[in-house]
Design an enzyme around this catalytic site. Structure first.
Site, PDB file in Angstrom:
ATOM      1  CE1 TYR A   1     -26.987  12.494 -73.592  1.00  0.00           C
ATOM      2  CE2 TYR A   1     -28.115  14.146 -72.273  1.00  0.00           C
ATOM      3  CZ  TYR A   1     -27.284  13.825 -73.325  1.00  0.00           C
ATOM      4  OH  TYR A   1     -26.754  14.824 -74.094  1.00  0.00           O
ATOM      5  N   GLY A   2     -29.996   7.824 -69.875  1.00  0.00           N
ATOM      6  CA  GLY A   2     -30.603   7.185 -68.705  1.00  0.00           C
ATOM      7  C   GLY A   2     -29.747   6.112 -68.055  1.00  0.00           C
TER       8      GLY A   2
ATOM      9  CB  CYS B   1     -33.628  15.328 -71.716  1.00  0.00           C
ATOM     10  SG  CYS B   1     -32.859  13.795 -71.192  1.00  0.00           S
ATOM     11  CG  ASN B   2     -38.760  13.415 -68.246  1.00  0.00           C
ATOM     12  OD1 ASN B   2     -39.590  13.826 -67.453  1.00  0.00           O
ATOM     13  ND2 ASN B   2     -39.023  13.288 -69.541  1.00  0.00           N
ATOM     14  CB  THR B   3     -32.375  11.379 -68.215  1.00  0.00           C
ATOM     15  OG1 THR B   3     -33.383  10.460 -68.631  1.00  0.00           O
ATOM     16  CG2 THR B   3     -31.283  10.644 -67.499  1.00  0.00           C
TER      17      THR B   3
ATOM     18  CD  GLU C   1     -32.284   8.774 -80.348  1.00  0.00           C
ATOM     19  OE1 GLU C   1     -31.520   9.136 -81.250  1.00  0.00           O
ATOM     20  OE2 GLU C   1     -33.102   9.550 -79.798  1.00  0.00           O
TER      21      GLU C   1
ATOM     22  CG  ASP D   1     -34.007  14.245 -75.621  1.00  0.00           C
ATOM     23  OD1 ASP D   1     -33.750  13.989 -74.424  1.00  0.00           O
ATOM     24  OD2 ASP D   1     -34.560  13.409 -76.376  1.00  0.00           O
ATOM     25  CB  SER D   2     -30.327  11.852 -74.576  1.00  0.00           C
ATOM     26  OG  SER D   2     -31.619  11.295 -74.712  1.00  0.00           O
TER      27      SER D   2
ATOM     28  CB  CYS E   1     -38.595   8.948 -71.084  1.00  0.00           C
ATOM     29  SG  CYS E   1     -37.392   8.935 -72.428  1.00  0.00           S
ATOM     30  CB  THR E   2     -38.890  13.962 -74.016  1.00  0.00           C
ATOM     31  OG1 THR E   2     -37.493  13.680 -74.166  1.00  0.00           O
ATOM     32  CG2 THR E   2     -39.091  14.931 -72.871  1.00  0.00           C
ATOM     33  CG  HIS E   3     -36.627   9.189 -76.616  1.00  0.00           C
ATOM     34  ND1 HIS E   3     -35.872  10.059 -75.883  1.00  0.00           N
ATOM     35  CD2 HIS E   3     -35.904   8.900 -77.741  1.00  0.00           C
ATOM     36  CE1 HIS E   3     -34.709  10.282 -76.524  1.00  0.00           C
ATOM     37  NE2 HIS E   3     -34.720   9.589 -77.650  1.00  0.00           N
TER      38      HIS E   3
HETATM   39  N1  DGL Z   1     -35.592  11.809 -73.686  1.00  0.00           N
HETATM   40  C1  DGL Z   1     -34.804  11.415 -72.546  1.00  0.00           C
HETATM   41  C2  DGL Z   1     -35.630  11.621 -71.274  1.00  0.00           C
HETATM   42  O1  DGL Z   1     -36.598  12.357 -71.287  1.00  0.00           O
HETATM   43  C3  DGL Z   1     -34.273  10.061 -72.819  1.00  0.00           C
HETATM   44  C4  DGL Z   1     -33.274   9.629 -71.846  1.00  0.00           C
HETATM   45  C5  DGL Z   1     -32.177   8.769 -72.348  1.00  0.00           C
HETATM   46  O2  DGL Z   1     -31.458   9.179 -73.250  1.00  0.00           O
HETATM   47  O3  DGL Z   1     -31.998   7.714 -71.730  1.00  0.00           O
HETATM   48  O4  DGL Z   1     -35.319  11.111 -70.233  1.00  0.00           O
END
Ligand code: DGL
Length: 266
Positions: A44-45, A75-77, A153, A12-13, A185-187
């Protein structure tokens, strides 16, 4: 290590993908895992599709070097922007995560659902394609959760700052009469308690974590690479920022896993 005992690679990011790691290690307790938290590059978004693809490739190369047998893009992004390229580039199976807007649209009684996700996810072609299939019946209210990943984070989940930011994003959704809120988003699963304080009990919160774990199991079975050992798996978590936030999250799961967390530059 052979192809069945090789670890599942998850990236993930940042620390958010541990919400998926948790589901996978619960469903598949005998599997070994390597988790990669690219926190130095979060979020990442807000990045371009090209940058997201190049980071996703870098993470994949790293996990392949660690001998992983399958990659879970937690990570969805990264999934919505890069999974097509990853699948076309590497020979091993990939599991991705996408916002669960289809199941939410089937459950909704008001036919209005909200989605909270990153800009990168909501502007991706893959999301556009999936959302176009539900838009005839369902109104989809999209909100970019800018700033939420950064607060998570930096370990600021239980703060006034987080509460205020969530209110800014959720109040407009509530005004639109949504009855389901999709976490894209997984966060965000780490914010569920805080979100419920604002939305109350009537809004159903939907995320895809469990479904990703089930899909991971199905693909391991299909490829005959499910680990059939009976002892508990070993878990190696790596992060390119100080490890405190990651350690606190993993500890909070209190799952009795054998794990080690390492800080390294990558
Ligand atoms: N956990 C990432 C997701 O699912 C976070 C994206 C990010 O880093 O902006 O999209």
């Amino acid at each position: 290590m052979n192809s069945t005992t090789a670890p599942i690679g998850i990236f993930d990011s940042g620390v958010g993908g541990t919400s998926i790691w948790k589901e996978i290690t619960q469903l598949l307790p005998n599997e070994n895992t390597v988790y990669l938290s690219d926190s130095i590059n979060a979020p990442y978004g807000e990045k371009s599709k090209e940058d997201i693809i190049s980071l996703a490739k870098k993470n994949t190369d790293f996990l392949i070097q660690k001998g992983c047998k399958i990659i879970v893009v937690a990570c969805n992004t990264a999934t919505t922007n890069a999974i097509k390229v990853l699948r076309a580039t590497y020979p091993l199976p990939f599991i991705g995560i996408e916002p669960a807007i289809k199941p939410a649209s089937l459950q909704s009684k008001t036919n209005v659902i909200g989605i909270l996700a990153t800009k990168g996810t909501l502007s991706s072609e893959l999301f556009e394609k999936t959302s176009s299939t539900i838009k005839e019946k369902t109104t989809l209210v999209e909100i970019v959760g800018k700033g939420l990943v950064e607060l998570i984070e930096s370990g600021k989940i239980d703060t006034k700052e987080m509460h205020n930011l969530l209110e800014t994003y959720l109040n407009p959704l509530l005004e639109k009469n949504i009855d389901c809120l999709v976490l894209g988003c997984t966060h965000y699963p780490f914010l569920i308690d805080k979100i419920k304080q604002i939305t109350g009990p009537k809004i159903q919160i939907i995320d895809s974590g469990e479904a990703v774990a089930r899909q991971t199991k199905a693909i391991l079975q299909k490829n005959n690479i499910l680990n059939l050992n009976t002892e508990k798996g070993k878990h190696h978590l790596l992060i390119n920022q100080p490890k405190k936030v990651l350690s606190n999250l993993i500890e909070s799961f209190n799952s009795g896993q054998h794990y080690k967390i390492e800080e390294l530059h990558f």
